[in-house]
Design an enzyme around this catalytic site. Structure first.
Site, PDB file in Angstrom:
ATOM      1  N   LYS A 195       0.816  -1.224   0.000  1.00  0.00           N
ATOM      2  CA  LYS A 195       0.000   0.000   0.000  1.00  0.00           C
ATOM      3  C   LYS A 195       0.851   1.276   0.000  1.00  0.00           C
ATOM      4  O   LYS A 195       2.042   1.235   0.272  1.00  0.00           O
ATOM      5  CB  LYS A 195      -0.939  -0.019   1.215  1.00  0.00           C
ATOM      6  CG  LYS A 195      -1.987  -1.138   1.140  1.00  0.00           C
ATOM      7  CD  LYS A 195      -2.927  -0.944  -0.023  1.00  0.00           C
ATOM      8  CE  LYS A 195      -4.123  -1.870  -0.008  1.00  0.00           C
ATOM      9  NZ  LYS A 195      -3.839  -3.246  -0.410  1.00  0.00           N
TER      10      LYS A 195
HETATM   11  C1  PLP Z   1     -10.020  -2.699  -1.555  1.00  0.00           C
HETATM   12  C2  PLP Z   1      -9.413  -3.416  -0.382  1.00  0.00           C
HETATM   13  N1  PLP Z   1     -10.117  -3.538   0.743  1.00  0.00           N
HETATM   14  C3  PLP Z   1      -9.607  -4.171   1.815  1.00  0.00           C
HETATM   15  C4  PLP Z   1      -8.353  -4.724   1.787  1.00  0.00           C
HETATM   16  C5  PLP Z   1      -7.842  -5.443   2.984  1.00  0.00           C
HETATM   17  O1  PLP Z   1      -6.716  -4.791   3.524  1.00  0.00           O
HETATM   18  P1  PLP Z   1      -5.828  -5.511   4.617  1.00  0.00           P
HETATM   19  O2  PLP Z   1      -4.920  -6.453   3.920  1.00  0.00           O
HETATM   20  O3  PLP Z   1      -5.069  -4.379   5.277  1.00  0.00           O
HETATM   21  O4  PLP Z   1      -6.742  -6.190   5.561  1.00  0.00           O
HETATM   22  C6  PLP Z   1      -7.583  -4.626   0.644  1.00  0.00           C
HETATM   23  C7  PLP Z   1      -6.247  -5.225   0.601  1.00  0.00           C
HETATM   24  O5  PLP Z   1      -5.542  -5.306  -0.333  1.00  0.00           O
HETATM   25  C8  PLP Z   1      -8.117  -3.968  -0.493  1.00  0.00           C
HETATM   26  O6  PLP Z   1      -7.434  -3.859  -1.625  1.00  0.00           O
END
Ligand code: PLP
Length: 415
Positions: A195
């Site tokens: 990210k």
């Molecule tokens: C659009 C979206 N929502 C939620 C997430 C979940 O993030 P995390 O891995 O920090 O839980 C991601 C992860 O890539 C994502 O791309």
């Protein structure tokens, strides 16, 4: 025309360019070392400093650090009182976590197709998906492009729904003069390894309401009362008790050590990605067989430039998207797919009865999208290599009869 590496030719670059390679500076390394030497590496003062900094950056009332955006979304749904039998309207063009958390609280995701240009939930279709069981709308700022929050807010207000934003891609985004994170009651951010701001794994929930904040603050750390993490600090033992069965969702000071400095560099990194974006746009504007993304920053509205996604133009290339990605990989350029729409995943097909044809726009994007490396860690050579690899692969697979700028008919023939 040069042979592709996957056909035995020489790759564009000798070493592999990792998709989502983060930019980690000496400040992060020093801070992590400082934390390691401090004797306290769990949830603690650095998490609190990171929360304060992130709340200030996003202009939000409160920020709760957690171990992922998934945890932040889950807590938001609990905070909004979503539970068994409820419905939450969301987009199918997202990472599975967005829909998974809805099912975790016993609710049902109700998908609404996306707008082809923005790849965000198509606001004009949201209202028709609302039923008496709908309790919330969960939009995703896809690739970093802010959703139409005013229109979504109007629908939510008319139907008394809570808006929970998935801003996993959108730490730096603004919408109509308002910072993403300060618009809706709940906004979830991801600090996953790829990210814009990374803590390895991590996330943040920004929220407005003081009561919800106090409750979710306890729930992210087992549901203990007071600042239970302080029980190990000097003279700090204090009796604690569970006020509600909570979760092990906290961040650690090790992660916050990264986050504090990543946050400080967020705007500078965005400028680097904006410049890479412009280079890609210029290089691919005339390239046959692929289409470039179309974000337009307008006064007060800013795209967070998280993902640069090309679309393969149907009927123009002799390869499919997966072959295209494999060919790029053989050229030593990593890439990604964002996303295979959630309604096509096995569990959702079998439990919601969804399938191909349900959300044609999301499916068309899911079938043709390729995310190119877009990281502040990239140097000019990396950017040049990505451009060369994309040109090489697209040109090789371009179907005969189509025009490739810079290539004569004879060269096309030879290919
Ligand atoms: C659009 C979206 N929502 C939620 C997430 C979940 O993030 P995390 O891995 O920090 O839980 C991601 C992860 O890539 C994502 O791309």
């Amino acid at each position: 025309m040069p042979l592709l590496a996957c056909e035995g030719g020489r790759p564009v670059r000798p070493d592999f360019l990792v998709f989502g390679h983060p930019l980690i500076g000496q400040e992060e390394i020093d801070e992590v070392v400082d934390t390691l030497r401090s004797g306290w590496i769990g949830f603690g003062p650095k998490c609190l400093r990171f929360e304060e900094g992130f709340a200030a950056y996003t202009r939000s009332e409160h920020a709760l650090s957690v171990n992922s955006a998934t945890a932040a979304l889950h807590l938001a749904l609990i905070g909004a009182g979503i539970g068994e039998g409820d419905e939450v309207v969301t987009t199918p063009l997202t990472f599975t976590a967005t829909a998974n958390v809805i099912t975790h609280v016993g609710a049902t995701p109700v998908f609404v197709d996306v707008d082809e240009r923005t790849q965000n939930i198509d606001v004009s279709r949201v209202e028709s998906a609302i039923t008496p069981r709908t309790r919330a709308i969960l939009p995703v700022h896809m690739c970093g492009w802010p959703c139409e929050m005013d229109a979504l807010g109007d629908v939510a207000e008319r139907h008394e729904l809570t808006v929970i934003e998935d801003a996993a891609h959108a730490s730096e985004a603004w919408y109509e003069g308002r910072k993403i994170g300060a618009i809706s009651p709940y906004t979830a951010f991801s600090f996953y390894a790829t990210k814009n701001l990374t803590t390895g794994e991590g996330g943040m929930l920004t929220l407005r309401d003081d009561v919800a904040h106090a409750r979710l603050k306890a729930l992210r750390l087992h549901g203990l009362d007071k600042d239970a993490w302080k029980r190990y600090s000097p003279g700090g033992f204090m009796p604690y008790e569970t006020i509600e069965p909570g979760y092990k969702y906290n961040m650690t000071d090790l992660q916050a050590s990264l986050g504090l400095h990543q946050l400080a560099r967020l705007e500078a990194n965005l400028r680097i990605r904006q410049s890479i974006w412009r280079s890609y746009d210029a290089a691919f504007a005339e390239l046959e067989g692929v289409a470039t993304p179309l974000p337009v920053d307008r006064e007060g509205t800013r795209h967070a430039r998280h993902l640069y996604t090309l679309r393969l133009v149907p009927g123009r290339l002799s390869c499919d998207r997966d072959q295209f990605i494999r060919a790029l990989g053989a050229e030593n350029v990593g890439s990604g797919i964002h996303f295979v729409p959630v309604h096509l995943h096995r569990w959702y097909r079998s439990h919601l009865g969804t399938g191909r044809g349900d959300f044609p726009v999301a499916e068309a994007i899911g079938d043709t999208t390729v995310s190119l490396p877009l990281s502040a860690s990239m140097n000019a050579d990396d950017v040049r290599d990505v451009i060369e690899a994309v040109r090489k692969v697209a040109t090789r697979y371009l179907l005969a009869g189509t025009v490739v700028p810079g290539w004569s008919d004879d060269m096309m023939e030879a290919a």
